[in-house]
Design an enzyme around this catalytic site. Sequence first.
Site, PDB file in Angstrom:
ATOM      1  N   TYR A  98       5.499 -58.332  -1.388  1.00  0.00           N
ATOM      2  CA  TYR A  98       5.095 -58.161   0.016  1.00  0.00           C
ATOM      3  C   TYR A  98       4.011 -59.151   0.417  1.00  0.00           C
ATOM      4  O   TYR A  98       3.961 -59.577   1.572  1.00  0.00           O
ATOM      5  CB  TYR A  98       4.702 -56.703   0.301  1.00  0.00           C
ATOM      6  CG  TYR A  98       5.935 -55.845   0.426  1.00  0.00           C
ATOM      7  CD1 TYR A  98       6.687 -55.861   1.601  1.00  0.00           C
ATOM      8  CD2 TYR A  98       6.413 -55.091  -0.641  1.00  0.00           C
ATOM      9  CE1 TYR A  98       7.863 -55.134   1.713  1.00  0.00           C
ATOM     10  CE2 TYR A  98       7.579 -54.356  -0.538  1.00  0.00           C
ATOM     11  CZ  TYR A  98       8.302 -54.383   0.643  1.00  0.00           C
ATOM     12  OH  TYR A  98       9.467 -53.671   0.760  1.00  0.00           O
ATOM     13  N   ASN A 100      12.637 -54.205  12.109  1.00  0.00           N
ATOM     14  CA  ASN A 100      11.968 -55.358  11.497  1.00  0.00           C
ATOM     15  C   ASN A 100      10.495 -55.068  11.245  1.00  0.00           C
ATOM     16  O   ASN A 100       9.846 -54.352  11.995  1.00  0.00           O
ATOM     17  CB  ASN A 100      12.105 -56.591  12.388  1.00  0.00           C
ATOM     18  CG  ASN A 100      13.535 -57.073  12.446  1.00  0.00           C
ATOM     19  OD1 ASN A 100      14.360 -56.610  11.668  1.00  0.00           O
ATOM     20  ND2 ASN A 100      13.829 -57.968  13.364  1.00  0.00           N
ATOM     21  N   HIS A 128      10.165 -49.001  10.736  1.00  0.00           N
ATOM     22  CA  HIS A 128      10.055 -49.233   9.288  1.00  0.00           C
ATOM     23  C   HIS A 128       8.716 -49.849   8.877  1.00  0.00           C
ATOM     24  O   HIS A 128       8.602 -50.414   7.793  1.00  0.00           O
ATOM     25  CB  HIS A 128      11.211 -50.128   8.810  1.00  0.00           C
ATOM     26  CG  HIS A 128      12.544 -49.444   8.854  1.00  0.00           C
ATOM     27  ND1 HIS A 128      13.738 -50.100   8.742  1.00  0.00           N
ATOM     28  CD2 HIS A 128      12.866 -48.126   9.003  1.00  0.00           C
ATOM     29  CE1 HIS A 128      14.751 -49.237   8.835  1.00  0.00           C
ATOM     30  NE2 HIS A 128      14.244 -48.036   8.986  1.00  0.00           N
ATOM     31  N   CYS A 161     -10.457 -50.422   0.889  1.00  0.00           N
ATOM     32  CA  CYS A 161     -10.123 -49.971   2.245  1.00  0.00           C
ATOM     33  C   CYS A 161     -11.362 -50.148   3.125  1.00  0.00           C
ATOM     34  O   CYS A 161     -12.455 -49.711   2.743  1.00  0.00           O
ATOM     35  CB  CYS A 161      -9.716 -48.499   2.186  1.00  0.00           C
ATOM     36  SG  CYS A 161      -9.660 -47.713   3.809  1.00  0.00           S
ATOM     37  N   LEU A 191      26.086 -61.240  15.135  1.00  0.00           N
ATOM     38  CA  LEU A 191      26.835 -62.406  14.674  1.00  0.00           C
ATOM     39  C   LEU A 191      28.295 -62.032  14.399  1.00  0.00           C
ATOM     40  O   LEU A 191      29.210 -62.793  14.661  1.00  0.00           O
ATOM     41  CB  LEU A 191      26.169 -62.928  13.406  1.00  0.00           C
ATOM     42  CG  LEU A 191      26.446 -64.345  12.963  1.00  0.00           C
ATOM     43  CD1 LEU A 191      26.131 -65.344  14.067  1.00  0.00           C
ATOM     44  CD2 LEU A 191      25.614 -64.669  11.720  1.00  0.00           C
TER      45      LEU A 191
HETATM   46  P1  NAD Z   1      20.796 -56.513   7.634  1.00  0.00           P
HETATM   47  O1  NAD Z   1      20.332 -57.691   6.843  1.00  0.00           O
HETATM   48  O2  NAD Z   1      21.444 -55.386   6.938  1.00  0.00           O
HETATM   49  O3  NAD Z   1      21.836 -57.049   8.734  1.00  0.00           O
HETATM   50  C1  NAD Z   1      21.568 -58.181   9.518  1.00  0.00           C
HETATM   51  C2  NAD Z   1      22.637 -58.296  10.576  1.00  0.00           C
HETATM   52  O4  NAD Z   1      22.282 -59.388  11.402  1.00  0.00           O
HETATM   53  C3  NAD Z   1      24.037 -58.559  10.041  1.00  0.00           C
HETATM   54  O5  NAD Z   1      24.962 -57.713  10.705  1.00  0.00           O
HETATM   55  C4  NAD Z   1      24.298 -60.034  10.397  1.00  0.00           C
HETATM   56  O6  NAD Z   1      25.644 -60.284  10.741  1.00  0.00           O
HETATM   57  C5  NAD Z   1      23.418 -60.190  11.624  1.00  0.00           C
HETATM   58  N1  NAD Z   1      22.944 -61.568  11.858  1.00  0.00           N
HETATM   59  C6  NAD Z   1      22.622 -62.517  10.940  1.00  0.00           C
HETATM   60  N2  NAD Z   1      22.218 -63.637  11.550  1.00  0.00           N
HETATM   61  C7  NAD Z   1      22.273 -63.383  12.899  1.00  0.00           C
HETATM   62  C8  NAD Z   1      21.975 -64.132  14.048  1.00  0.00           C
HETATM   63  N3  NAD Z   1      21.544 -65.401  13.990  1.00  0.00           N
HETATM   64  N4  NAD Z   1      22.157 -63.564  15.268  1.00  0.00           N
HETATM   65  C9  NAD Z   1      22.602 -62.284  15.363  1.00  0.00           C
HETATM   66  N5  NAD Z   1      22.898 -61.516  14.306  1.00  0.00           N
HETATM   67  C10 NAD Z   1      22.730 -62.056  13.085  1.00  0.00           C
HETATM   68  O7  NAD Z   1      19.560 -56.041   8.491  1.00  0.00           O
HETATM   69  P2  NAD Z   1      19.174 -54.637   9.155  1.00  0.00           P
HETATM   70  O8  NAD Z   1      20.404 -54.007   9.708  1.00  0.00           O
HETATM   71  O9  NAD Z   1      18.016 -54.911  10.034  1.00  0.00           O
HETATM   72  O10 NAD Z   1      18.690 -53.711   7.940  1.00  0.00           O
HETATM   73  C11 NAD Z   1      17.888 -54.229   6.936  1.00  0.00           C
HETATM   74  C12 NAD Z   1      16.552 -53.576   6.620  1.00  0.00           C
HETATM   75  O11 NAD Z   1      15.753 -54.600   6.035  1.00  0.00           O
HETATM   76  C13 NAD Z   1      15.754 -53.064   7.790  1.00  0.00           C
HETATM   77  O12 NAD Z   1      15.364 -51.804   7.423  1.00  0.00           O
HETATM   78  C14 NAD Z   1      14.498 -53.958   7.885  1.00  0.00           C
HETATM   79  O13 NAD Z   1      13.334 -53.156   7.843  1.00  0.00           O
HETATM   80  C15 NAD Z   1      14.478 -54.790   6.645  1.00  0.00           C
HETATM   81  N6  NAD Z   1      14.298 -56.256   6.874  1.00  0.00           N
HETATM   82  C16 NAD Z   1      13.468 -56.727   7.862  1.00  0.00           C
HETATM   83  C17 NAD Z   1      13.329 -58.098   8.083  1.00  0.00           C
HETATM   84  C18 NAD Z   1      12.381 -58.584   9.168  1.00  0.00           C
HETATM   85  O14 NAD Z   1      11.407 -57.930   9.469  1.00  0.00           O
HETATM   86  N7  NAD Z   1      12.649 -59.752   9.797  1.00  0.00           N
HETATM   87  C19 NAD Z   1      14.045 -59.004   7.314  1.00  0.00           C
HETATM   88  C20 NAD Z   1      14.880 -58.503   6.284  1.00  0.00           C
HETATM   89  C21 NAD Z   1      14.986 -57.125   6.092  1.00  0.00           C
END
Ligand code: NAD
Length: 232
Positions: free
Chosen positions: A56, A92, A109, A136, A202
């Site tokens: 992290y 996110n 989350h 803390c 996507l």
């Molecule tokens: P996921 O990775 O499971 O799915 C991502 C989705 O985004 C897919 O369906 C994919 O087709 C789509 N995608 C990829 N590139 C794209 C684009 N350019 N435009 C539009 N769509 C696009 O992600 P999720 O469903 O958010 O679940 C994953 C978990 O992981 C969440 O709980 C989240 O907390 C965590 N996570 C967060 C981040 C972040 O904060 N940016 C990054 C990775 C994972």
Amino acid sequence: MTKPPSIVILTGAGISAESGIDTFRGGGGLWEQHRVEDVATPEAFARDPDLVLRFYDMRRAAIQTKLPNAAHQALARLEREWPGRVTVVTQNVDDLHERGGSQGVIHMHGEHLSAWCTACDTRHRWTGPLLDRPPCPTCGARALRPDIVWFGEIPYRMDDIQRALADADLFVSIGTSGAVYPAAGFVRLARELGARTLELNLERSQGSAWFDESRLGPASAVVTGWVEDLLT
Ligand code: NAD
């Protein structure tokens, strides 16, 4: 006078992909070379806290070098210009919605830029590492952990989310695979409560059948196009 339509928007990792932040399920099921069970569960943290904190710390440092993209900015524009209520609920843990101009985003989350003291239950904005066990700021205990909802933990602000879904006229899901619950169930709930449902992704997500409409393509293009259509 009739109430202007309320919009609830659920975002996932896909909206930040074009900002250079890895999605979750890309890369063959590994998340930055780690299995999810090794870094994103309370059991993993109990077993190997250094591994989890290092993971992290790296992600917290990395997101601070990234910039919001046109999709984040389009949602902020919608929030500013739409006459009704716009609620952004994100899975996110980055802060790109806020840096793109959105306000009041619900981070169900948790957030990378927040640390949670498990001794006194306070939360602190945090931009540096946690691996060296800093005290803390409130109680001095060296018990800070990432303020991230790990698998097996309860997402934040579910009551606020349920209320927003009950009030929604339009539910929009952006860049999420529809694989992680409870967020994956919001479309069904919103629909049952009377909202129209739209998916911007996507590719078709797992819950695609629950959406009245799907617009497929990269978020920077489809989200900006949809916001433009809505506002003009
Ligand atoms: P996921 O990775 O499971 O799915 C991502 C989705 O985004 C897919 O369906 C994919 O087709 C789509 N995608 C990829 N590139 C794209 C684009 N350019 N435009 C539009 N769509 C696009 O992600 P999720 O469903 O958010 O679940 C994953 C978990 O992981 C969440 O709980 C989240 O907390 C965590 N996570 C967060 C981040 C972040 O904060 N940016 C990054 C990775 C994972």
